[in-house]
Enzyme design. Sequence first.
Site, PDB file in Angstrom:
ATOM      1  N   ASP A  47       0.846  -1.202   0.000  1.00 41.40           N
ATOM      2  CA  ASP A  47       0.000   0.000   0.000  1.00 41.40           C
ATOM      3  C   ASP A  47       0.875   1.243   0.000  1.00 41.40           C
ATOM      4  O   ASP A  47       1.986   1.244   0.544  1.00 41.40           O
ATOM      5  CB  ASP A  47      -0.924   0.021   1.224  1.00 41.40           C
ATOM      6  CG  ASP A  47      -2.173   0.877   1.022  1.00 41.40           C
ATOM      7  OD1 ASP A  47      -3.281   0.290   0.942  1.00 41.40           O
ATOM      8  OD2 ASP A  47      -2.041   2.124   0.954  1.00 41.40           O
ATOM      9  N   ASP A  73       3.995   2.350  -4.031  1.00 44.08           N
ATOM     10  CA  ASP A  73       3.021   2.910  -4.973  1.00 44.08           C
ATOM     11  C   ASP A  73       2.945   1.959  -6.160  1.00 44.08           C
ATOM     12  O   ASP A  73       3.920   1.811  -6.900  1.00 44.08           O
ATOM     13  CB  ASP A  73       3.516   4.298  -5.406  1.00 44.08           C
ATOM     14  CG  ASP A  73       2.586   4.961  -6.410  1.00 44.08           C
ATOM     15  OD1 ASP A  73       1.682   4.279  -6.945  1.00 44.08           O
ATOM     16  OD2 ASP A  73       2.781   6.161  -6.667  1.00 44.08           O
ATOM     17  N   VAL A  74       1.781   1.322  -6.355  1.00 40.67           N
ATOM     18  CA  VAL A  74       1.679   0.312  -7.417  1.00 40.67           C
ATOM     19  C   VAL A  74       1.825   0.915  -8.814  1.00 40.67           C
ATOM     20  O   VAL A  74       2.039   0.179  -9.780  1.00 40.67           O
ATOM     21  CB  VAL A  74       0.350  -0.477  -7.348  1.00 40.67           C
ATOM     22  CG1 VAL A  74       0.259  -1.286  -6.080  1.00 40.67           C
ATOM     23  CG2 VAL A  74      -0.861   0.436  -7.519  1.00 40.67           C
ATOM     24  N   SER A 149     -15.011  -2.769 -10.853  1.00 40.36           N
ATOM     25  CA  SER A 149     -16.106  -2.107 -10.141  1.00 40.36           C
ATOM     26  C   SER A 149     -17.387  -2.175 -10.964  1.00 40.36           C
ATOM     27  O   SER A 149     -17.348  -2.173 -12.199  1.00 40.36           O
ATOM     28  CB  SER A 149     -15.761  -0.631  -9.907  1.00 40.36           C
ATOM     29  OG  SER A 149     -16.894   0.061  -9.393  1.00 40.36           O
ATOM     30  N   TYR A 161     -13.187   7.107 -13.552  1.00 38.30           N
ATOM     31  CA  TYR A 161     -13.145   5.843 -12.785  1.00 38.30           C
ATOM     32  C   TYR A 161     -13.761   4.717 -13.607  1.00 38.30           C
ATOM     33  O   TYR A 161     -13.203   3.619 -13.707  1.00 38.30           O
ATOM     34  CB  TYR A 161     -13.909   6.062 -11.481  1.00 38.30           C
ATOM     35  CG  TYR A 161     -13.933   4.904 -10.516  1.00 38.30           C
ATOM     36  CD1 TYR A 161     -12.820   4.583  -9.741  1.00 38.30           C
ATOM     37  CD2 TYR A 161     -15.093   4.149 -10.341  1.00 38.30           C
ATOM     38  CE1 TYR A 161     -12.858   3.531  -8.837  1.00 38.30           C
ATOM     39  CE2 TYR A 161     -15.150   3.106  -9.441  1.00 38.30           C
ATOM     40  CZ  TYR A 161     -14.027   2.803  -8.676  1.00 38.30           C
ATOM     41  OH  TYR A 161     -14.086   1.757  -7.778  1.00 38.30           O
ATOM     42  N   LYS A 165     -11.902   1.301 -14.803  1.00 37.32           N
ATOM     43  CA  LYS A 165     -12.368  -0.022 -14.349  1.00 37.32           C
ATOM     44  C   LYS A 165     -12.907  -0.859 -15.504  1.00 37.32           C
ATOM     45  O   LYS A 165     -12.829  -2.091 -15.467  1.00 37.32           O
ATOM     46  CB  LYS A 165     -13.438   0.156 -13.260  1.00 37.32           C
ATOM     47  CG  LYS A 165     -12.895   0.768 -11.960  1.00 37.32           C
ATOM     48  CD  LYS A 165     -11.876  -0.141 -11.290  1.00 37.32           C
ATOM     49  CE  LYS A 165     -11.534   0.321  -9.885  1.00 37.32           C
ATOM     50  NZ  LYS A 165     -10.588  -0.587  -9.202  1.00 37.32           N
TER      51      LYS A 165
HETATM   52  N1  NAD Z   1     -15.850   0.247  -1.751  1.00 33.88           N
HETATM   53  C1  NAD Z   1     -16.603  -0.015  -2.819  1.00 33.88           C
HETATM   54  O1  NAD Z   1     -17.845   0.072  -2.775  1.00 33.88           O
HETATM   55  C2  NAD Z   1     -15.970  -0.465  -4.101  1.00 33.88           C
HETATM   56  C3  NAD Z   1     -16.820  -0.812  -5.147  1.00 33.88           C
HETATM   57  C4  NAD Z   1     -16.284  -1.250  -6.347  1.00 33.88           C
HETATM   58  C5  NAD Z   1     -14.915  -1.334  -6.485  1.00 33.88           C
HETATM   59  N2  NAD Z   1     -14.101  -0.977  -5.457  1.00 33.88           N
HETATM   60  C6  NAD Z   1     -12.658  -1.100  -5.688  1.00 33.88           C
HETATM   61  O2  NAD Z   1     -12.109  -1.926  -4.672  1.00 33.88           O
HETATM   62  C7  NAD Z   1     -10.767  -1.508  -4.395  1.00 33.88           C
HETATM   63  C8  NAD Z   1     -10.636  -1.202  -2.909  1.00 33.88           C
HETATM   64  O3  NAD Z   1     -11.587  -0.218  -2.566  1.00 33.88           O
HETATM   65  P1  NAD Z   1     -11.814   0.281  -1.049  1.00 33.88           P
HETATM   66  O4  NAD Z   1     -13.221   0.675  -0.942  1.00 33.88           O
HETATM   67  O5  NAD Z   1     -11.238  -0.696  -0.085  1.00 33.88           O
HETATM   68  O6  NAD Z   1     -10.927   1.626  -1.085  1.00 33.88           O
HETATM   69  P2  NAD Z   1     -10.161   2.384   0.091  1.00 33.88           P
HETATM   70  O7  NAD Z   1     -10.000   3.793  -0.394  1.00 33.88           O
HETATM   71  O8  NAD Z   1     -10.809   2.163   1.406  1.00 33.88           O
HETATM   72  O9  NAD Z   1      -8.735   1.654   0.089  1.00 33.88           O
HETATM   73  C9  NAD Z   1      -7.895   1.722  -1.039  1.00 33.88           C
HETATM   74  C10 NAD Z   1      -6.470   1.462  -0.600  1.00 33.88           C
HETATM   75  O10 NAD Z   1      -5.640   1.568  -1.760  1.00 33.88           O
HETATM   76  C11 NAD Z   1      -4.486   2.307  -1.412  1.00 33.88           C
HETATM   77  N3  NAD Z   1      -3.897   2.932  -2.583  1.00 33.88           N
HETATM   78  C12 NAD Z   1      -4.378   3.982  -3.282  1.00 33.88           C
HETATM   79  N4  NAD Z   1      -3.517   4.293  -4.261  1.00 33.88           N
HETATM   80  C13 NAD Z   1      -2.492   3.437  -4.195  1.00 33.88           C
HETATM   81  C14 NAD Z   1      -1.289   3.258  -4.940  1.00 33.88           C
HETATM   82  N5  NAD Z   1      -0.966   4.068  -5.961  1.00 33.88           N
HETATM   83  N6  NAD Z   1      -0.440   2.261  -4.584  1.00 33.88           N
HETATM   84  C15 NAD Z   1      -0.737   1.460  -3.544  1.00 33.88           C
HETATM   85  N7  NAD Z   1      -1.848   1.583  -2.792  1.00 33.88           N
HETATM   86  C16 NAD Z   1      -2.714   2.559  -3.125  1.00 33.88           C
HETATM   87  C17 NAD Z   1      -4.969   3.331  -0.396  1.00 33.88           C
HETATM   88  O11 NAD Z   1      -3.890   3.847   0.378  1.00 33.88           O
HETATM   89  C18 NAD Z   1      -5.958   2.507   0.411  1.00 33.88           C
HETATM   90  O12 NAD Z   1      -5.347   1.855   1.502  1.00 33.88           O
HETATM   91  C19 NAD Z   1     -10.510  -0.299  -5.292  1.00 33.88           C
HETATM   92  O13 NAD Z   1      -9.866  -0.715  -6.476  1.00 33.88           O
HETATM   93  C20 NAD Z   1     -11.907   0.202  -5.604  1.00 33.88           C
HETATM   94  O14 NAD Z   1     -11.946   0.917  -6.820  1.00 33.88           O
HETATM   95  C21 NAD Z   1     -14.600  -0.533  -4.280  1.00 33.88           C
END
Ligand code: NAD
Length: 254
Positions: A47, A73-74, A149, A161, A165
């Site tokens: 992360d 950072d990915v 997503s 976004y 996705k």
């Molecule tokens: N929460 C939802 O309803 C939902 C729905 C559909 C898809 N998603 C997808 O699921 C995944 C996780 O979502 P979430 O809700 O847990 O989000 P979140 O924001 O709670 O957590 C995301 C994590 O990714 C990390 N991150 C961001 N940029 C980064 C980078 N460049 N390198 C490494 N780490 C990085 C952040 O620090 C954070 O810890 C995401 O890809 C999001 O698009 C979430």
Amino acid sequence: MLASLRFAPGPRMSAVRTAVVTGAARGIGAGIAAKFARSGWHVVLADLSPEVVETASAIAAETGAATTGVVSDVSSPDGAAAILAAVTEIGDFRALVNNAGITRDAMIKKMTPEAFTATNRVNLGGPIRLNAALAEHLADGGTIVNISSKSSQGNVGQFNYALSKAGLLGYTRALAIELAPRIRVNAISPGFIATEMTDAIPDELRNNILARIPLARPGQPSEIADVALWLCSEASSYVTGQVLGVCGGRTYAP
Ligand SMILES: NC(=O)c1ccc[n+]([C@@H]2O[C@H](COP(=O)([O-])OP(=O)(O)OC[C@H]3O[C@@H](n4cnc5c(N)ncnc54)[C@H](O)[C@@H]3O)[C@@H](O)[C@H]2O)c1
């Protein structure tokens, strides 16, 4: 960005399979990491946030499994190199879950170039970069899961976004063909999941979304984790190039 590598306390289990989960400091990624750890995997949690080291330690303490927190950072070459260094050191690398993602919402007229570029750099560029760097290091029979997503089908104020996705889905299908038969590649398309990302949604919009979910509640990170674990197990051995909607039945509803 200079990535640092830290090892959380936990027993070294060299015979244990290793999984990488990105964006694992919190939310869905932390849920996936915890589920894999409970199933006996050595999980590398990656992360951008330094909090990932504490999350890795907490999961190790709760599950008794070995975990490794990698601040990275990915979307950067250094980030990919730090994750590769971790899996090379640990060995028996069998699963990569590309979960890190961001939102930078705005209506089309107000979308800045920065918001457009950032979402694509992380949500699409991150998995592309990591898979290119790590896929060849996966053991035979290894698996990749890309977290897309429901918004890939389109959503107001999220064209950047949605684009990133949706791109991830085409990329998943192409990569699955390219890496077959050695590696399986699938995607999960979550709906509304209770995390900090969705906590940021204003109440009126949140209630509007909740009213359109057939199962009438938000999903939990553990429910995405169950599907990710299945996709990385022998139980899904004939599944590749697929997208699984985990959205409480909202697949065709707006
Ligand atoms: N929460 C939802 O309803 C939902 C729905 C559909 C898809 N998603 C997808 O699921 C995944 C996780 O979502 P979430 O809700 O847990 O989000 P979140 O924001 O709670 O957590 C995301 C994590 O990714 C990390 N991150 C961001 N940029 C980064 C980078 N460049 N390198 C490494 N780490 C990085 C952040 O620090 C954070 O810890 C995401 O890809 C999001 O698009 C979430």
